[in-house]
Enzyme design. Sequence first.
Site, PDB file in Angstrom:
ATOM      1  N   GLN A   1     -53.058 -40.944  37.542  1.00  0.00           N
ATOM      2  CA  GLN A   1     -53.232 -40.637  36.122  1.00  0.00           C
ATOM      3  C   GLN A   1     -54.326 -41.509  35.534  1.00  0.00           C
ATOM      4  O   GLN A   1     -54.444 -42.685  35.872  1.00  0.00           O
ATOM      5  CB  GLN A   1     -51.931 -40.883  35.348  1.00  0.00           C
ATOM      6  CG  GLN A   1     -52.018 -40.535  33.864  1.00  0.00           C
ATOM      7  CD  GLN A   1     -50.720 -40.810  33.131  1.00  0.00           C
ATOM      8  OE1 GLN A   1     -50.575 -41.844  32.483  1.00  0.00           O
ATOM      9  NE2 GLN A   1     -49.758 -39.888  33.229  1.00  0.00           N
TER      10      GLN A   1
ATOM     11  N   SER B   1     -51.880 -40.706  27.652  1.00  0.00           N
ATOM     12  CA  SER B   1     -52.195 -40.123  28.958  1.00  0.00           C
ATOM     13  C   SER B   1     -53.249 -39.034  28.784  1.00  0.00           C
ATOM     14  O   SER B   1     -53.129 -38.190  27.893  1.00  0.00           O
ATOM     15  CB  SER B   1     -50.936 -39.521  29.592  1.00  0.00           C
ATOM     16  OG  SER B   1     -49.923 -40.497  29.722  1.00  0.00           O
TER      17      SER B   1
ATOM     18  N   ASP C   1     -44.262 -40.302  34.478  1.00  0.00           N
ATOM     19  CA  ASP C   1     -45.139 -40.660  33.358  1.00  0.00           C
ATOM     20  C   ASP C   1     -44.667 -41.899  32.604  1.00  0.00           C
ATOM     21  O   ASP C   1     -45.370 -42.394  31.736  1.00  0.00           O
ATOM     22  CB  ASP C   1     -45.236 -39.466  32.401  1.00  0.00           C
ATOM     23  CG  ASP C   1     -46.357 -39.608  31.378  1.00  0.00           C
ATOM     24  OD1 ASP C   1     -47.425 -40.127  31.741  1.00  0.00           O
ATOM     25  OD2 ASP C   1     -46.164 -39.196  30.215  1.00  0.00           O
TER      26      ASP C   1
END
Length: 319
Positions: free
Chosen positions: A285, A235, A211
């Site tokens: 993502q 996110s 991430d």
Amino acid sequence: MPADEYPDPTTSLLELLNLSDADSAHTDEEIFVGARRSQPNQRVFGGQVLGQALIAAMRTVDERPIHSMHGYFLRPGDPDQPITFGVQRLRDGRSFSARRTHAYQNGVPILSLIASFQVDDVGLEHFEPMPQGMPDPESLPSTAELLGKFDHPVARAWAFERPFDIRHITPALYVQSKGKPTATNAVWMKTTAPMPADQSLHRAALAFASDYTLLEPILRRHGMSWVAPGMSVASLDHAMWWHRPVRVDEWLLYVQQSPSASGARGLAQGRIYSQDGLLVASVAQEGMIRVPRDGKSKVIGALQKQVMAQKLRRMASQK
């Protein structure tokens, strides 16, 4: 504070991934509690919640490594509040197991994910080759070398408190965007210290690290850095597939690209390779990226020019 006075961040990572049982809770979920860690931006890092949620799910599965997860970030996490993880056993078949994990704060979910586990098996084998010509990670500056000189809490946290040593191959976007705008990004990364051999820990830690830089190809495509005034980034979801065993305390190449951005959202995809060239994981993502109003007008104006240029080329080709 000098760099050598900071505690080893890999130790902090292992503490975050060491969830405790909540024996007093009685629901249809199996409950675990994660350690908390103060953060300068007053928001829990999404990778931390992912890694902890996966460890909670792994605690309910015997001898089946995780091979995929799909999760949604529902609310920002408060680093000063504990996070409770509830795991629901969805299925245990002959080869596959499925678990649903919710991460809770103040009684509401901040993350919801489903993870799938599979017994070790054999079958067809292939993978996209590792890009060639990448510089050796030891030849690249670390985040500490790039940001350690800045007297700012966020810069110092990124430089000295992250459990991963991240080294950019494409120029880092911490304070400015250099080079030609392109929707690609690449970094080397590994933990700052050795990890236990437990493969579950390594896979959860890889989700943690995945991430960090995944939205950077979107920013790079538009010549933006993480400190662009007035920009808001978050996110929205995270999907990950583990293809092969991995060690996060050895150098991993993380190559990323963004195929699209629109509607204040951008999609990013990543491939993670071991240093000897094996594809160990893939990631995707979507992130929310809101830019200041004047920045929006510039972006929209640039898009309008591109669309008009495409129309003119089509008209010219038809003559």
